[in-house]
Scaffold this active site. Sequence first.
Site, PDB file in Angstrom:
ATOM      1  N   ARG A 119      12.803  -1.136   9.228  1.00 61.65           N
ATOM      2  CA  ARG A 119      11.963  -0.511  10.190  1.00 61.65           C
ATOM      3  C   ARG A 119      11.923  -1.577  11.492  1.00 61.65           C
ATOM      4  O   ARG A 119      12.067  -2.625  11.393  1.00 61.65           O
ATOM      5  CB  ARG A 119      10.525  -0.751   9.547  1.00 61.65           C
TER       6      ARG A 119
ATOM      7  N   ARG B 154       1.214  -7.826  13.627  1.00 60.64           N
ATOM      8  CA  ARG B 154       0.565  -6.838  12.768  1.00 60.64           C
ATOM      9  C   ARG B 154      -0.606  -7.445  11.916  1.00 60.64           C
ATOM     10  O   ARG B 154      -1.649  -7.100  11.593  1.00 60.64           O
ATOM     11  CB  ARG B 154       1.625  -6.019  12.030  1.00 60.64           C
TER      12      ARG B 154
ATOM     13  N   ARG C 281      -7.748   2.421  10.272  1.00 57.95           N
ATOM     14  CA  ARG C 281      -7.501   0.796  10.821  1.00 57.95           C
ATOM     15  C   ARG C 281      -8.358   0.216  11.770  1.00 57.95           C
ATOM     16  O   ARG C 281      -8.252  -1.091  11.985  1.00 57.95           O
ATOM     17  CB  ARG C 281      -6.026   0.854  11.310  1.00 57.95           C
TER      18      ARG C 281
ATOM     19  N   ARG D 255      12.223  -6.046   3.127  1.00 63.22           N
ATOM     20  CA  ARG D 255      12.071  -4.505   3.193  1.00 63.22           C
ATOM     21  C   ARG D 255      13.233  -3.692   3.794  1.00 63.22           C
ATOM     22  O   ARG D 255      13.615  -3.946   4.752  1.00 63.22           O
ATOM     23  CB  ARG D 255      10.706  -3.962   3.622  1.00 63.22           C
TER      24      ARG D 255
ATOM     25  N   LYS E 287       0.710  -1.278  -0.054  1.00 65.81           N
ATOM     26  CA  LYS E 287      -0.099   0.080   0.169  1.00 65.81           C
ATOM     27  C   LYS E 287       0.943   1.348  -0.021  1.00 65.81           C
ATOM     28  O   LYS E 287       0.467   2.196  -0.660  1.00 65.81           O
ATOM     29  CB  LYS E 287      -1.037   0.029   1.066  1.00 65.81           C
TER      30      LYS E 287
HETATM   31  P1  AMP Z   1       2.270   1.832   8.474  1.00 64.09           P
HETATM   32  O1  AMP Z   1       3.366   2.721   8.158  1.00 64.09           O
HETATM   33  O2  AMP Z   1       1.072   2.040   7.862  1.00 64.09           O
HETATM   34  O3  AMP Z   1       2.814   0.382   8.406  1.00 64.09           O
HETATM   35  O4  AMP Z   1       1.978   1.896  10.220  1.00 64.09           O
HETATM   36  C1  AMP Z   1       3.280   1.573  11.023  1.00 64.09           C
HETATM   37  C2  AMP Z   1       2.585   1.524  12.185  1.00 64.09           C
HETATM   38  O5  AMP Z   1       2.089   2.672  12.741  1.00 64.09           O
HETATM   39  C3  AMP Z   1       1.267   0.528  12.452  1.00 64.09           C
HETATM   40  O6  AMP Z   1       1.788  -0.816  12.617  1.00 64.09           O
HETATM   41  C4  AMP Z   1       0.739   1.016  13.824  1.00 64.09           C
HETATM   42  O7  AMP Z   1       1.608   0.604  15.110  1.00 64.09           O
HETATM   43  C5  AMP Z   1       1.012   2.386  13.575  1.00 64.09           C
HETATM   44  N1  AMP Z   1      -0.129   3.087  12.823  1.00 64.09           N
HETATM   45  C6  AMP Z   1      -0.150   3.584  11.652  1.00 64.09           C
HETATM   46  N2  AMP Z   1      -1.341   3.918  11.402  1.00 64.09           N
HETATM   47  C7  AMP Z   1      -2.227   3.605  12.411  1.00 64.09           C
HETATM   48  C8  AMP Z   1      -3.678   3.761  12.554  1.00 64.09           C
HETATM   49  N3  AMP Z   1      -4.654   4.214  11.628  1.00 64.09           N
HETATM   50  N4  AMP Z   1      -4.114   3.276  13.606  1.00 64.09           N
HETATM   51  C9  AMP Z   1      -3.144   2.948  14.828  1.00 64.09           C
HETATM   52  N5  AMP Z   1      -1.968   2.754  14.446  1.00 64.09           N
HETATM   53  C10 AMP Z   1      -1.350   3.219  13.439  1.00 64.09           C
END
Ligand code: AMP
Length: 215
Positions: free
Chosen positions: A160, A171, A88, A127, A13
Site C-alpha cells: 500500500r 499515521r 477516527r 504487509r 483490525k
Molecule cells: P485503513 O485502511 O483503515 O488503514 O485506512 C487507510 C487510510 O484511509 C487512512 O490512513 C486515512 O488516510 C484514510 N481513512 C480511512 N478511514 C478514515 C476515517 N475514518 N477518517 C479519515 N480518514 C480515513
Amino acid sequence: MKILVMGPPGAGKGSQSAKIVEHYALPSISTGQMFRDAFNNNEPIGIEAMKYIKDGNLVSDDITNEIVRIRLSKHDAEKSFLLDGYPRTVAQAIALDNLLEEMGTKLDAVFNILSSNDVLFERMEQRRVCKQCDATYHLKFKKPLVEGICDKCGGTLYQRQDDTYESVKNRLEIYESKTKPLLDYYDKKGILYQINGMQEFEKVYNDIELVLRDL
Ligand code: AMP
C-alpha cells in the site's frame, strides 16, 4: 449486531474484521477500503482522498462522514454491520451517533486492538495486500504460497502507498492525537472492549468472539 473495530494502523483490525464479517455474515464497512476502491475506479472522491491517504493523513470529516452516511443507508446495513476504521475522530464519532439515532439504533460494542509501536512498524513494512480482493499477507509470518500472488483469488500483491516508514510514523502520531480520545468516549458509554493484539491471530479472534457471543 452493530460493532466497531478500532486500533492503531497495523494492529490487525483489518484481518480480524475480515474474520468476524465472514463468521457472522455482517456487511463490512471499511472507510479505508471504500476510499481505495473509489481511487482504483478513478472516482473523484477517491482521487481527492488519496492525496491525504498516501502521506498517512486523515481524509476530512465531511467527506468521510458522507461516504459512511451513504453506505449505512443501504438496505443490507439495517440490522447489522461492522465498522472498520471509522470513526477516527471525535467529530466523526458524534456524527455517527447522530446518524444511528436517526436510524433508531446504536452501536453494541467497540473493540480496541492494542499493540506496541515496534510490532506495528514491523507489520506494516512487511504487509502486502491483494489488489483484487484486499486479502493481507505478511512477508515473514503469513507468506503467500506463490510470491506476489494472492492465495485466495490469484490477484497481484502490492505494498500500500501508505505502508512506508514515514507514512506509518505519521499515521501513528495521528492515531495518538485524534483517534485515541475516542477510547474514552466509548468507555464512558460502557461499550468499549480492550483486546490484546500482540497474540496469535486466532487468540485475538477468540478474545473478540467471547464478547460477541454475549451481545
Ligand atoms: P485503513 O485502511 O483503515 O488503514 O485506512 C487507510 C487510510 O484511509 C487512512 O490512513 C486515512 O488516510 C484514510 N481513512 C480511512 N478511514 C478514515 C476515517 N475514518 N477518517 C479519515 N480518514 C480515513
